[in-house]
Enzyme design. Structure first.
Site, short mmCIF file in Angstrom:
data_model
loop_
_atom_site.label_atom_id
_atom_site.label_comp_id
_atom_site.label_asym_id
_atom_site.label_seq_id
_atom_site.Cartn_x
_atom_site.Cartn_y
_atom_site.Cartn_z
N CYS A 107 -0.10 -9.10 2.81
CA CYS A 107 -0.90 -8.07 3.80
C CYS A 107 -0.27 -8.50 5.09
CB CYS A 107 -2.20 -7.75 3.71
SG CYS A 107 -3.14 -7.87 2.44
N ASP A 108 -0.22 -9.59 5.62
CA ASP A 108 0.11 -10.19 6.96
C ASP A 108 0.97 -10.93 7.25
OD1 ASP A 108 -2.28 -8.77 7.35
OD2 ASP A 108 -3.73 -10.98 7.18
N CYS A 119 -4.61 -13.12 3.26
CA CYS A 119 -3.81 -12.42 2.58
C CYS A 119 -2.33 -12.52 2.96
CB CYS A 119 -4.21 -10.91 2.52
SG CYS A 119 -3.04 -9.90 1.34
#
Ligand code: NDP
Length: 312
Positions: free
Chosen positions: A143-144, A140
């Site tokens: 997200c990261d 992701c």
């Protein structure tokens, strides 16, 4: 307001499992039909929230997936839908009633069900993938991505998810390699290909696969099928999704050869009173978009309403 925690023996007309675009749109329609409706979901918005910039949802021009999904969720709640953030463990059908048990051992009952749980990420299947998961390997970019500031990273895949991940990462990383197994993109939207071509720190590596992953505790390098060894701070796997109903049932749903839930034009499944919508179905010609999921959700809710009214 999203609810958590144990709540036992509540009866609903309709329970929707999965709170992405399909499930939340189904909830809007069901609530307008005055069905007592509960959405049970692991997270609000599903994978749509991972897209930072959506440009093809009618009426919004540009909007982030997170903002769009919050709006759709609030819309459903304003119309009377109850949303609980609980993962469903099992669904048991007894005559015409469904009993649903969640991760918190909550128990809910309903007369009809919509399954809109989306898809599961496909894994690369290369040795050490699990070892480096969360230690350099991510699934992701939204997200990261920010954790990879000024690093060299790679994305694997050749579809729209790989494009979005590469574009996000190019904002943070020093260099982004996009590794694709064919000689040219066949699935990626031309608009994404054009955007990628304009990013100076993006390098496209066609005709390549990752064959080996290495490092001490964190991922440090990946070997490619052409023999190149890339030093990497991070690797993002964006190679698509697979259908999987993530809970047990005491009934069998008919699936197609790829494992998608088989639905008719009204989103009815092979089991009476069970409807399905969104990416997990074989509806909408497998065109997995927010709008097609929303559309399937609307149809599933309509079919559930007609069923409950004694019409189907
Ligand atoms: P796709 O299935 O579209 O693409 C997966 C890609 O990964 C393909 O290029 C495939 O290669 C490659 N691939 C699959 N398995 C492997 C493997 N084992 N090793 C290496 N490469 C592999 O998945 P996406 O997640 O990209 O997209 C899913 C759906 O979501 C699509 O409908 C897409 O349009 C939609 N989406 C839309 C977005 C948007 O903003 N409009 C954003 C993100 C997703 P090959 O091409 O050779 O099959």
């Amino acid at each position: 307001m999203v609810h958590y925690g144990k709540k036992v023996f509540e009866m609903y007309d309709l329970i929707i499992i999965g709170g992405g675009p399909a499930g939340l749109t189904a909830a809007i329609y069901a609530s307008r039909y005055k069905l007592k409706t509960l959405v049970l979901t692991k997270n609000i918005g599903g994978m749509a929230v991972e897209n930072p910039e959506i440009e093809n949802y009618p009426g919004f021009g540009k909007i982030s997936g997170g903002e769009l999904m919050v709006k759709i969720g609030e819309h459903a709640e304003a119309l009377g839908t109850e949303i609980r953030r609980e993962q469903v463990k099992s669904v048991t059908k007894d005559k015409e009633t469904f009993k649903i048990i969640t991760e918190y051992d909550s128990e809910f009952k309903s007369k009809a069900l919509i399954i809109s749980t989306g898809l599961k990420r496909r894994k690369l299947g290369v040795k050490n993938e699990d070892k480096f998961k969360g230690r350099g390997i991510s699934y992701c970019a939204t997200c990261d991505g920010a954790f990879f500031d000024s690093k060299d990273v790679a994305v694997i895949g050749g579809g729209d998810s790989a494009a979005v991940a590469t574009l996000i990462l190019s904002e943070f990383a020093k260099q982004v390699y996009l590794i694709y197994r064919r000689d040219k993109f066949k699935r990626m939207l031309p608009a994404f290909q054009e955007k990628l071509g304009k990013r100076r720190n993006v390098k496209l590596l066609f005709n390549n696969r990752v064959t080996e992953l290495g490092g001490d505790t964190n991922l440090e390098w990946a070997k490619l099928s052409d023999g190149t060894k890339l030093k990497l701070g991070g690797l993002f796997v964006e190679i698509g999704f697979e259908p999987e109903v993530p809970f047990k049932t005491n009934f069998e749903l008919k699936k197609d050869s790829k494992g998608f839930i088989d639905v008719d034009k009204g989103m009815k499944t092979s089991e009476q009173a069970v409807f399905a919508a969104g990416d997990i179905t074989n509806g909408s010609n497998l065109f997995q978009q927010i709008i097609t999921s929303a559309s399937e959700g609307a149809m599933a809710a309509n079919s559930a309403y007609l069923y409950l009214a004694g019409g189907v």
